[in-house]
Design a protein around this motif. Structure first.
Motif, PDB file in Angstrom:
ATOM      1  N   LYS A   1       3.289   6.731  -6.036  1.00 50.07           N
ATOM      2  CA  LYS A   1       3.001   7.271  -7.366  1.00 50.07           C
ATOM      3  C   LYS A   1       2.372   8.662  -7.266  1.00 50.07           C
ATOM      4  O   LYS A   1       2.515   9.481  -8.176  1.00 50.07           O
ATOM      5  CB  LYS A   1       2.033   6.299  -8.073  1.00 50.07           C
ATOM      6  CG  LYS A   1       1.650   6.679  -9.472  1.00 50.07           C
ATOM      7  CD  LYS A   1       0.961   5.528 -10.206  1.00 50.07           C
ATOM      8  CE  LYS A   1      -0.211   4.920  -9.434  1.00 50.07           C
ATOM      9  NZ  LYS A   1      -0.907   3.842 -10.144  1.00 50.07           N
ATOM     10  N   TYR A   2       1.675   8.912  -6.147  1.00 50.23           N
ATOM     11  CA  TYR A   2       0.943  10.168  -5.999  1.00 50.23           C
ATOM     12  C   TYR A   2       1.716  11.203  -5.180  1.00 50.23           C
ATOM     13  O   TYR A   2       1.291  12.349  -5.075  1.00 50.23           O
ATOM     14  CB  TYR A   2      -0.428   9.896  -5.375  1.00 50.23           C
ATOM     15  CG  TYR A   2      -1.281   9.023  -6.275  1.00 50.23           C
ATOM     16  CD1 TYR A   2      -2.049   9.597  -7.293  1.00 50.23           C
ATOM     17  CD2 TYR A   2      -1.276   7.640  -6.160  1.00 50.23           C
ATOM     18  CE1 TYR A   2      -2.803   8.807  -8.149  1.00 50.23           C
ATOM     19  CE2 TYR A   2      -2.022   6.839  -7.003  1.00 50.23           C
ATOM     20  CZ  TYR A   2      -2.779   7.427  -7.998  1.00 50.23           C
ATOM     21  OH  TYR A   2      -3.510   6.644  -8.851  1.00 50.23           O
TER      22      TYR A   2
ATOM     23  N   ILE B   1       0.844  -1.202   0.000  1.00 53.51           N
ATOM     24  CA  ILE B   1       0.000   0.000   0.000  1.00 53.51           C
ATOM     25  C   ILE B   1       0.879   1.251   0.000  1.00 53.51           C
ATOM     26  O   ILE B   1       0.647   2.196  -0.770  1.00 53.51           O
ATOM     27  CB  ILE B   1      -0.903   0.015   1.257  1.00 53.51           C
ATOM     28  CG1 ILE B   1      -1.874  -1.173   1.253  1.00 53.51           C
ATOM     29  CG2 ILE B   1      -1.661   1.336   1.360  1.00 53.51           C
ATOM     30  CD1 ILE B   1      -2.809  -1.193   0.104  1.00 53.51           C
ATOM     31  N   ALA B   2       1.893   1.243   0.862  1.00 57.10           N
ATOM     32  CA  ALA B   2       2.806   2.386   0.931  1.00 57.10           C
ATOM     33  C   ALA B   2       3.441   2.635  -0.431  1.00 57.10           C
ATOM     34  O   ALA B   2       3.531   3.773  -0.896  1.00 57.10           O
ATOM     35  CB  ALA B   2       3.869   2.137   1.998  1.00 57.10           C
TER      36      ALA B   2
ATOM     37  N   TRP C   1       2.203   1.807  -3.306  1.00 61.37           N
ATOM     38  CA  TRP C   1       1.156   2.310  -4.209  1.00 61.37           C
ATOM     39  C   TRP C   1       0.993   3.819  -4.071  1.00 61.37           C
ATOM     40  O   TRP C   1       0.837   4.536  -5.053  1.00 61.37           O
ATOM     41  CB  TRP C   1      -0.175   1.581  -3.933  1.00 61.37           C
ATOM     42  CG  TRP C   1      -1.295   2.051  -4.800  1.00 61.37           C
ATOM     43  CD1 TRP C   1      -1.635   1.597  -6.028  1.00 61.37           C
ATOM     44  CD2 TRP C   1      -2.229   3.102  -4.488  1.00 61.37           C
ATOM     45  NE1 TRP C   1      -2.722   2.296  -6.513  1.00 61.37           N
ATOM     46  CE2 TRP C   1      -3.099   3.205  -5.593  1.00 61.37           C
ATOM     47  CE3 TRP C   1      -2.407   3.950  -3.382  1.00 61.37           C
ATOM     48  CZ2 TRP C   1      -4.150   4.144  -5.621  1.00 61.37           C
ATOM     49  CZ3 TRP C   1      -3.448   4.879  -3.420  1.00 61.37           C
ATOM     50  CH2 TRP C   1      -4.294   4.964  -4.527  1.00 61.37           C
ATOM     51  N   THR C   2       1.044   4.308  -2.841  1.00 60.51           N
ATOM     52  CA  THR C   2       0.839   5.747  -2.625  1.00 60.51           C
ATOM     53  C   THR C   2       1.967   6.590  -3.222  1.00 60.51           C
ATOM     54  O   THR C   2       1.761   7.761  -3.532  1.00 60.51           O
ATOM     55  CB  THR C   2       0.744   6.098  -1.118  1.00 60.51           C
ATOM     56  OG1 THR C   2       2.009   5.843  -0.487  1.00 60.51           O
ATOM     57  CG2 THR C   2      -0.352   5.306  -0.422  1.00 60.51           C
TER      58      THR C   2
END
Lengths: 111, 111
Positions: free
Chosen positions: B87-88, B81-82, B84-85
DNA sequence: TGATTAATTAACTACATGGTTTATTAAGGG
DNA sequence: CCCTTAATAAACCATGTAGTTAATTAATCA
């Protein structure tokens, strides 16, 4: 709304692949609902609902431009998620250390 | 299972406050189902189901020790999850820059 | 004004989720 | 051996989610 409630809404919004894809496209810039819907094998109202879920979770903002509803990414809740994961970073980094030690041991044995 | 599917399961598992609380407690160390259930105003089977959801998402592992089922945190999906974030991150950091500029302008005006 | 385009609303269906209570499995302890 | 403890399974209920199609709103354009 408590912090817990907003985390609920954000995690739950991110749990659907179509919604993550919508966010990924909005990361490239503001877009309309129809343009967002185009790549999906799904009716327009279905996409409209996904967008509503993202809006309710605070992940996007919608403006009005004539008959268009341009959507813009709001990265703040994603940052909240990133912050939430930080509490667990020491744990996965400790795990990584164990892996490192294990690899060292293997190297020792092979020499 | 595709990467998307596992992200679905993890985000969806994290969307419930009871499950995040269970993870937070497991971050302190391995614990049994009954001990995990104790603080909740919820039946034991309900907690058992939450634990099952976390297990299916790969967020915890369960062993067997006599009649006990000690649960252990698996931080890997949280790391996913970390990741994944990330990218933003440029987006929310850009926003922060805008805020910084705005604050600078305000400072200029007040002088 | 009438037609077209963008988007939402309404009504409906199928299935998933989160909870309950009761019953059951499985192991340990006297 | 029985009793207790730990945990899950079964059956059930209410509500939420994800999708559909058809209808509606609202703005532009010719």
């Amino acid at each position: 709304m408590t912090q817990d409630d907003t985390l609920d809404a954000v995690f739950s919004a991110l749990a659907h692949p179509a919604r993550r894809e919508i966010l990924a496209r909005l990361a490239q810039g503001t877009t309309t609902v129809n343009a967002l819907a185009e790549p999906f094998d799904m009716s327009l109202p279905a996409v409209s609902k996904h967008i509503r879920v993202l809006e309710n979770a605070g992940l996007i903002k919608r403006e009005k431009d004539a008959q268009f509803r341009p959507c813009t990414l709001n990265p703040k809740p994603i940052q909240d998620i990133a912050d939430w994961t930080e509490k667990y970073r020491p744990i996965w980094e400790a795990r990584f250390d164990v892996m490192g030690k294990l690899l060292d041991e293997m190297k020792d044995q092979s020499s």
